[in-house]
Design a protein around this motif. Structure first.
Motif, PDB file in Angstrom:
ATOM      1  N   PHE A  31      42.319  47.735  27.938  1.00 44.21           N
ATOM      2  CA  PHE A  31      41.110  47.445  28.758  1.00 44.21           C
ATOM      3  C   PHE A  31      41.105  46.204  29.960  1.00 44.21           C
ATOM      4  O   PHE A  31      41.267  46.366  31.374  1.00 44.21           O
ATOM      5  CB  PHE A  31      39.832  47.208  27.749  1.00 44.21           C
ATOM      6  CG  PHE A  31      39.041  46.910  28.724  1.00 44.21           C
ATOM      7  CD1 PHE A  31      37.836  46.742  29.553  1.00 44.21           C
ATOM      8  CD2 PHE A  31      39.283  44.948  28.077  1.00 44.21           C
ATOM      9  CE1 PHE A  31      36.908  46.315  30.280  1.00 44.21           C
ATOM     10  CE2 PHE A  31      37.657  44.290  29.628  1.00 44.21           C
ATOM     11  CZ  PHE A  31      36.511  45.060  30.011  1.00 44.21           C
ATOM     12  N   VAL A  32      42.127  45.454  29.338  1.00 46.13           N
ATOM     13  CA  VAL A  32      42.536  43.965  30.233  1.00 46.13           C
ATOM     14  C   VAL A  32      43.572  44.283  31.175  1.00 46.13           C
ATOM     15  O   VAL A  32      43.498  43.978  32.526  1.00 46.13           O
ATOM     16  CB  VAL A  32      43.464  43.420  29.223  1.00 46.13           C
ATOM     17  CG1 VAL A  32      43.427  42.096  30.585  1.00 46.13           C
ATOM     18  CG2 VAL A  32      42.711  42.663  28.207  1.00 46.13           C
ATOM     19  N   VAL A  35      41.198  46.865  33.816  1.00 47.28           N
ATOM     20  CA  VAL A  35      40.792  45.839  34.801  1.00 47.28           C
ATOM     21  C   VAL A  35      41.333  44.504  35.950  1.00 47.28           C
ATOM     22  O   VAL A  35      41.382  44.649  36.553  1.00 47.28           O
ATOM     23  CB  VAL A  35      39.877  44.475  34.077  1.00 47.28           C
ATOM     24  CG1 VAL A  35      39.520  43.394  34.466  1.00 47.28           C
ATOM     25  CG2 VAL A  35      38.883  45.151  33.006  1.00 47.28           C
ATOM     26  N   GLY A  38      42.573  46.826  38.369  1.00 45.71           N
ATOM     27  CA  GLY A  38      41.724  47.022  39.540  1.00 45.71           C
ATOM     28  C   GLY A  38      40.481  45.970  39.952  1.00 45.71           C
ATOM     29  O   GLY A  38      40.879  45.832  41.185  1.00 45.71           O
ATOM     30  N   ILE A  39      40.995  44.674  39.740  1.00 49.58           N
ATOM     31  CA  ILE A  39      40.639  43.429  40.497  1.00 49.58           C
ATOM     32  C   ILE A  39      41.646  43.193  41.567  1.00 49.58           C
ATOM     33  O   ILE A  39      41.745  43.027  42.260  1.00 49.58           O
ATOM     34  CB  ILE A  39      40.677  42.623  39.226  1.00 49.58           C
ATOM     35  CG1 ILE A  39      39.228  42.840  38.737  1.00 49.58           C
ATOM     36  CG2 ILE A  39      40.474  41.334  40.339  1.00 49.58           C
ATOM     37  CD1 ILE A  39      39.224  41.514  37.597  1.00 49.58           C
ATOM     38  N   SER A 122      40.920  54.927  35.878  1.00 52.37           N
ATOM     39  CA  SER A 122      40.957  53.822  36.455  1.00 52.37           C
ATOM     40  C   SER A 122      39.786  53.856  37.489  1.00 52.37           C
ATOM     41  O   SER A 122      39.467  52.318  38.097  1.00 52.37           O
ATOM     42  CB  SER A 122      42.295  53.884  37.353  1.00 52.37           C
ATOM     43  OG  SER A 122      43.664  53.565  36.639  1.00 52.37           O
ATOM     44  N   ILE A 125      36.973  52.165  36.879  1.00 52.39           N
ATOM     45  CA  ILE A 125      37.271  51.203  36.281  1.00 52.39           C
ATOM     46  C   ILE A 125      36.719  50.220  37.783  1.00 52.39           C
ATOM     47  O   ILE A 125      35.881  49.133  38.009  1.00 52.39           O
ATOM     48  CB  ILE A 125      38.399  50.427  35.703  1.00 52.39           C
ATOM     49  CG1 ILE A 125      38.778  50.843  34.001  1.00 52.39           C
ATOM     50  CG2 ILE A 125      38.696  48.730  36.474  1.00 52.39           C
ATOM     51  CD1 ILE A 125      39.743  50.474  33.120  1.00 52.39           C
ATOM     52  N   TYR A 126      37.629  50.429  39.116  1.00 47.94           N
ATOM     53  CA  TYR A 126      37.012  50.050  40.212  1.00 47.94           C
ATOM     54  C   TYR A 126      35.708  50.537  40.517  1.00 47.94           C
ATOM     55  O   TYR A 126      35.638  49.319  41.448  1.00 47.94           O
ATOM     56  CB  TYR A 126      38.731  51.004  41.226  1.00 47.94           C
ATOM     57  CG  TYR A 126      38.402  50.385  42.628  1.00 47.94           C
ATOM     58  CD1 TYR A 126      38.674  49.917  42.569  1.00 47.94           C
ATOM     59  CD2 TYR A 126      37.788  51.973  43.689  1.00 47.94           C
ATOM     60  CE1 TYR A 126      39.206  48.692  44.261  1.00 47.94           C
ATOM     61  CE2 TYR A 126      38.332  51.396  45.169  1.00 47.94           C
ATOM     62  CZ  TYR A 126      38.217  49.662  45.584  1.00 47.94           C
ATOM     63  OH  TYR A 126      38.349  49.953  46.645  1.00 47.94           O
ATOM     64  N   THR A 128      33.264  49.743  38.951  1.00 50.86           N
ATOM     65  CA  THR A 128      32.340  48.839  38.589  1.00 50.86           C
ATOM     66  C   THR A 128      32.900  47.535  39.372  1.00 50.86           C
ATOM     67  O   THR A 128      31.738  47.328  39.351  1.00 50.86           O
ATOM     68  CB  THR A 128      32.353  49.530  37.209  1.00 50.86           C
ATOM     69  OG1 THR A 128      32.847  50.783  36.137  1.00 50.86           O
ATOM     70  CG2 THR A 128      31.824  48.396  36.056  1.00 50.86           C
ATOM     71  N   ILE A 129      34.071  47.528  39.443  1.00 48.78           N
ATOM     72  CA  ILE A 129      33.959  46.596  39.751  1.00 48.78           C
ATOM     73  C   ILE A 129      33.922  46.551  41.298  1.00 48.78           C
ATOM     74  O   ILE A 129      32.838  44.725  41.989  1.00 48.78           O
ATOM     75  CB  ILE A 129      35.727  46.321  39.953  1.00 48.78           C
ATOM     76  CG1 ILE A 129      36.323  45.841  39.115  1.00 48.78           C
ATOM     77  CG2 ILE A 129      35.905  44.541  40.994  1.00 48.78           C
ATOM     78  CD1 ILE A 129      37.678  45.882  39.157  1.00 48.78           C
TER      79      ILE A 129
END
Length: 398
Positions: A31-32, A35, A38-39, A122, A125-126, A128-129
């Motif tokens: 998860f980390v 994220v 993605g950030i 991925s 996650i992207y 969602t960001i």
């Protein structure tokens, strides 16, 4: 009593969390990692959006429309991920539930499916960001949005690839694909590069990699050659891939130093008249035999792969599957030219003798005139014997 009950409940929860810590840690790490990646990607694309917006090249996208699109894309990606998990779990329960640990791990970590799964997760996650950025009132340009749209298309394609790969993995022998890729890479690239091939540490490392992959192939052969599930065409492809790997290896084998740690070491007992005075006198005084000397095994790689093929041949003979054996003999016969050209004729001749001895034991028990495939195998043996006599006599072997 109530205090004891509360304490017991808390201790049970604590113990349970410790027992599943390895899974929780893996989940947290994934998860980390996802994220952070993605950030970083969102930040880079966001800076590019701002740059293009400042010079008026692109326009800001309507946040309401983009958020609706994002929610739809994330929903599709989630459904695709769920469908894949459903497919993979059904195949695992039917084909790999009772499989040896090595095969189960190879199935779970198949590289193609893992890469496609990473692409899907991925993307979620992207997306969602980007959705969080919209909720926080940030302006999102076409670079970030376009990347997500393209990524969504990739997710759909990935599902098609993973779906096809999942059904391929329902055949146990296809689990060996990654092992063959690794072995091919070691042979055609690693051992062929002077930078690594001249280093003793890398030589030993390559030997360990190859040994580990070959052990997996042995386990697959033992588990896959099962009368209840084995498919003759899969076994044939498995055996032919081993032959192809040996042919590739012969192309570069002559360039490997004879002292290379790529070759395994095996103990060879000394002969008394070859041993030095110190060793013989010590052995005579102590009443013990001479200590074995370690020598390179120049044919360990071929022997390991051919031992797998030998086990497959014995299995096919027990099933009286002469048609598949006939096809294998045809492929094996084609290896003769490569063996002669690469000065490996003596080894090839030894394999012919093994096949001849195995088939010879069934000649008396099989009516050749009633079995065309078996007759063809006997004919192949005769042809290979003639080739051995003609070509080896003309070129010799090393």
């Amino acid at each position: 009593f109530k205090l004891k009950k509360i304490r017991f409940t808390l201790e049970s929860l604590s113990q349970s969390s410790k027992e599943y810590w390895s899974f929780n840690r893996l989940l947290l790490e994934r998860f980390v990692s996802g994220v952070i990646k993605g950030i970083i990607l969102a930040t880079i694309l966001g800076l590019l959006d701002k740059l293009l917006l400042s010079i008026g090249v692109i326009l800001v996208i309507n946040s309401n429309i983009l958020s609706d699109v994002l929610i739809g894309e994330l929903g599709v990606a989630g459904v695709i991920l769920g469908l894949y998990c459903s497919n993979i779990s059904s195949i695992y329960s039917t084909r790999y539930a009772n499989a040896p640990e090595k095969i189960a791990i190879a199935f779970q970590y198949d590289r193609l499916t893992v890469k496609c799964l990473n692409a899907i997760s991925s993307c979620i996650i992207y997306g969602t960001i980007i959705l969080v950025e919209l909720l926080m009132g940030y302006d999102v340009g076409w670079v970030s949005a376009g990347t997500l749209i393209i990524w969504s298309i990739v997710v759909v394609i990935s599902f098609g690839i993973t779906g096809n790969r999942t059904y391929q993995l329902s055949d146990v022998f296809r689990v060996s694909d990654d092992a063959y890729i690794a072995l091919g890479r070691v042979i055609t690239k690693s051992l062929n590069r002077e930078l690594y091939a001249s280093d003793a540490n890398y030589q030993n490392h390559f030997c360990k990699i190859a040994s580990d992959r070959i052990e997996l192939l042995k386990v697959i052969q033992k588990y896959g050659c099962n009368p209840d599930s084995a498919d003759s065409s899969s076994i044939l492809n498995f055996m032919c891939t081993n032959l192809d790997l040996i042919e590739q290896y012969w192309l570069i084998k002559r360039h490997i130093s004879r002292d290379s740690l790529w070759f395994r070491r095996k103990g060879v007992y000394q002969k008394w008249h070859f041993a030095n005075d110190t060793e013989t006198s010590m052995a005579l005084r102590t009443g013990t035999s001479l200590r074995p000397k370690e020598k390179p095994d120049f044919y360990w790689f071929e022997d390991e792969l051919m031992s797998i093929n030998h086990a497959c041949v014995n299995y096919l003979i027990k099933r009286n599957d002469w048609g598949t054996l006939y096809s294998y003999f045809s492929v094996f016969e084609s290896v003769c030219k490569s063996a002669i050209e690469q000065k490996e004729a003596n080894y090839y001749v030894g394999q012919i003798d093994w096949l001849k001895s195995v088939i010879q034991s069934f000649v008396d028990n099989t009516k050749i005139e009633e079995n065309v495939a078996f007759a063809g195998i006997v004919e192949h043996i005769s042809v290979m014997n003639e080739l051995r006599t003609a070509r080896v006599g003309r070129h010799g072997g090393v």
